[in-house]
Scaffold this motif. Structure first.
Motif, PDB file in Angstrom:
ATOM      1  N   LYS A 358       1.028  -1.681  -0.243  1.00 24.90           N
ATOM      2  CA  LYS A 358       0.293   0.193   0.264  1.00 24.90           C
ATOM      3  C   LYS A 358       1.432   0.768   0.154  1.00 24.90           C
ATOM      4  CE  LYS A 358      -4.415  -2.013   2.425  1.00 24.90           C
ATOM      5  NZ  LYS A 358      -5.033  -1.589   3.007  1.00 24.90           N
ATOM      6  N   ARG A 359       0.254   2.063  -0.715  1.00 24.77           N
ATOM      7  CA  ARG A 359       1.234   3.585  -1.086  1.00 24.77           C
ATOM      8  C   ARG A 359       0.614   4.665   0.874  1.00 24.77           C
ATOM      9  NH1 ARG A 359       1.077   7.493  -6.301  1.00 24.77           N
ATOM     10  NH2 ARG A 359       2.201   9.344  -5.520  1.00 24.77           N
ATOM     11  N   PRO A 400       6.226   4.568  -0.862  1.00 28.52           N
ATOM     12  CA  PRO A 400       6.436   4.293  -2.053  1.00 28.52           C
ATOM     13  C   PRO A 400       5.913   2.667  -1.555  1.00 28.52           C
ATOM     14  CG  PRO A 400       8.393   4.817  -1.980  1.00 28.52           C
ATOM     15  CD  PRO A 400       7.809   5.403  -1.109  1.00 28.52           C
ATOM     16  N   THR A 401       4.564   1.764  -2.175  1.00 32.09           N
ATOM     17  CA  THR A 401       3.769   1.142  -2.028  1.00 32.09           C
ATOM     18  C   THR A 401       5.106  -0.504  -1.712  1.00 32.09           C
ATOM     19  OG1 THR A 401       2.552   1.529  -3.423  1.00 32.09           O
ATOM     20  CG2 THR A 401       2.925  -0.946  -3.298  1.00 32.09           C
ATOM     21  N   GLU A 402       5.679  -0.325  -2.216  1.00 32.24           N
ATOM     22  CA  GLU A 402       7.262  -1.647  -1.933  1.00 32.24           C
ATOM     23  C   GLU A 402       7.435  -1.443  -0.455  1.00 32.24           C
ATOM     24  OE1 GLU A 402       9.182   1.400  -4.332  1.00 32.24           O
ATOM     25  OE2 GLU A 402       7.070   0.292  -4.520  1.00 32.24           O
ATOM     26  N   VAL A 403       7.678  -0.214  -0.299  1.00 30.29           N
ATOM     27  CA  VAL A 403       8.627   0.131   1.201  1.00 30.29           C
ATOM     28  C   VAL A 403       7.337  -0.344   1.841  1.00 30.29           C
ATOM     29  CG1 VAL A 403       9.383   1.724   2.842  1.00 30.29           C
ATOM     30  CG2 VAL A 403       9.811   1.671  -0.336  1.00 30.29           C
ATOM     31  N   ASP A 404       8.502  -0.914   2.980  1.00 30.87           N
ATOM     32  CA  ASP A 404       7.711  -1.359   4.211  1.00 30.87           C
ATOM     33  C   ASP A 404       7.967  -0.741   5.576  1.00 30.87           C
ATOM     34  OD1 ASP A 404      10.157  -2.963   4.785  1.00 30.87           O
ATOM     35  OD2 ASP A 404       8.917  -5.122   4.908  1.00 30.87           O
ATOM     36  N   GLY A 405       9.422   0.151   5.468  1.00 31.73           N
ATOM     37  CA  GLY A 405      10.479   0.472   6.556  1.00 31.73           C
ATOM     38  C   GLY A 405      11.010   1.318   6.052  1.00 31.73           C
ATOM     39  N   LEU A 406      11.484   2.787   6.295  1.00 30.25           N
ATOM     40  CA  LEU A 406      12.514   3.445   6.469  1.00 30.25           C
ATOM     41  C   LEU A 406      13.537   4.230   7.235  1.00 30.25           C
ATOM     42  CD1 LEU A 406      11.231   5.579   2.829  1.00 30.25           C
ATOM     43  CD2 LEU A 406      12.414   3.794   3.078  1.00 30.25           C
TER      44      LEU A 406
END
Length: 418
Positions: A358-359, A400-406
């Motif tokens: 999900k974005r 972004p959609t493909e990111v789950d954490g930063l």
């Protein structure tokens, strides 16, 4: 699920191209010029003085100095607004006010402070003395030096603000063709809603989404109207849609679009088949709907109007983020206005988590670090009912959609809200 970009395209397709309308300058404030605007006259329209002083021929003062002053007779007074054409005879001076038309033959203005003339509203002296030469063209505003007749004053797509109003008024333009503002009607649905200022009963809440979305539409440049408190009844809801369809270029609703048992908006509009309800891969704001509503035939048998309708989720953060992501760019583009808010790249001030697939649009506050770089601090929990943190935020962090954490310090794309 539909992607954010896919749903943005679907929403944009609801709107047609900008439509021209003729408005007065005061009405055109905040609108975009539909065509190029060319100057119907020059500015200034005549040579005029930039100073209170004396119009002279520069050659007459070529030898002036403190030891060898030049004294000239004052042949005329020229206040601002004098309409008869005057000519300067060599060897004379004309006392002149700022903005007054320069006499033919004069090629310079000497400020009154550089002469022996008395400053102030006193009777004109018969002579004036100069103790220094003056450069030809000094303190003279030449006709057309600002803009020449036929020159482009404003290109198409210019947003009219105070400076543009000033220029157009100076050019004698009383009306201008701009892209027509759109009328947006916001419907508040829900039997639990109570008007602010009235007492609450158990299970009731104050209505906020309608006021918030109406304000967002107005901030986006539209003409917004809030229709209060449509009960959770499909018949009442459809009847209210019919009432407002004739005045609206767009209808926005919030709430009643999820998978619950009392989703009046979804139930009413699904039956017509003209509104599509989808899930968008974003957080907040997953349930979305958009399409057209065609009002019932009028009493005389003529078909009712058809108007675009966008149905937003009911949680306040979801509703406003959805407006920012989907409606605001398309709405402004349909009015000829720059569609996007400013986007910047900033460093995260804290670690974040995001649901993969999900974005996510996180609330944030922008600041400048010690080294001058931009930092965005996430604020508040991700829950879409936390209106307080939405009010504090001045940015949305676009994850972004493909990111789950930063991690803290990571570069992120930020949508600047203020």
């Amino acid at each position: 699920m539909r992607t954010v970009a896919e749903h943005q395209a679907v929403v944009s397709a609801l709107f047609g191209p900008p439509v021209p309308v003729r408005l007065s300058l005061s009405e055109a404030l905040g609108r975009a010029t539909f065509d190029d605007v060319d100057a119907p006259l020059s500015l200034p329209g005549f040579d005029n003085s930039a100073m209170d002083g004396f119009a002279v021929l520069a050659d007459d003062l070529a030898g002036a100095s403190p030891d060898s002053p030049v004294t000239l007779p004052v042949a005329a007074d020229i206040p601002a607004g004098r309409t008869d054409a005057l000519a300067l005879t060599p060897g004379t001076a004309h006392r002149i006010m700022t903005g007054a038309p320069s006499p033919a033959g004069a090629d310079a203005i000497v400020p009154v402070e550089l002469t022996d003339a008395v400053v102030g509203p006193v009777a004109a002296a018969e002579t004036v003395t100069f103790t220094a030469p003056v450069e030809s063209g000094k303190h003279l505003r030449r006709a057309g030096s600002d803009i020449a007749r036929g020159e482009r004053a404003l290109p198409a797509g210019t947003v009219i603000g105070a400076p543009q109003v000033g220029l157009l008024a100076a050019l004698g333009i009383a009306e201008i063709t701009v892209a027509r503002p759109l009328h947006v009607v916001v419907l508040s649905t829900g039997s639990e809603l109570v008007e602010p200022g009235k007492p609450l009963r158990h299970g009731q809440i104050y209505e906020s989404n309608g006021a918030m979305l109406t304000a967002a539409a107005i901030e986006a440049g539209a003409i917004g109207r809030h229709v209060h408190f449509v009960p959770d009844n499909t018949g009442d809801f459809l009847a209210r849609l019919d009432q407002v369809a004739g005045e609206a270029d767009l209808i926005i609703t919030s709430g009643g679009v999820s998978a619950g048992a009392f989703e009046v908006v979804k139930d009413a509009l699904s039956a017509t088949g003209s509104v599509e309800f989808v899930k968008v891969a974003m957080q907040p704001g997953m349930p979305q709907g958009c399409g057209h509503h065609t009002a019932s035939d009028r009493p005389d048998g003529t078909p009712g109007p058809t108007v675009p309708i966008i149905t937003l989720p009911g949680n306040p953060v979801s509703a406003l983020v959805s407006f920012e992501v989907f409606i605001r760019p398309a709405l402004r583009a349909a009015m000829g206005l720059p569609p996007q808010r400013r986007r910047v790249t900033a460093r995260l001030g804290a670690d974040i988590r995001s649901p993969q697939g999900k974005r996510q649009f996180l609330r944030g506050v922008l600041r400048t670090d010690e080294d001058g770089s931009g930092v965005v601090d996430p604020i508040g929990p991700p829950g879409s009912h936390h209106l307080r943190f939405l009010a504090e935020a001045d940015a949305l962090i676009d994850v972004p959609t493909e990111v789950d954490g930063l991690a803290v310090g990571s570069a992120v794309d930020v949508l600047v809200l203020r």
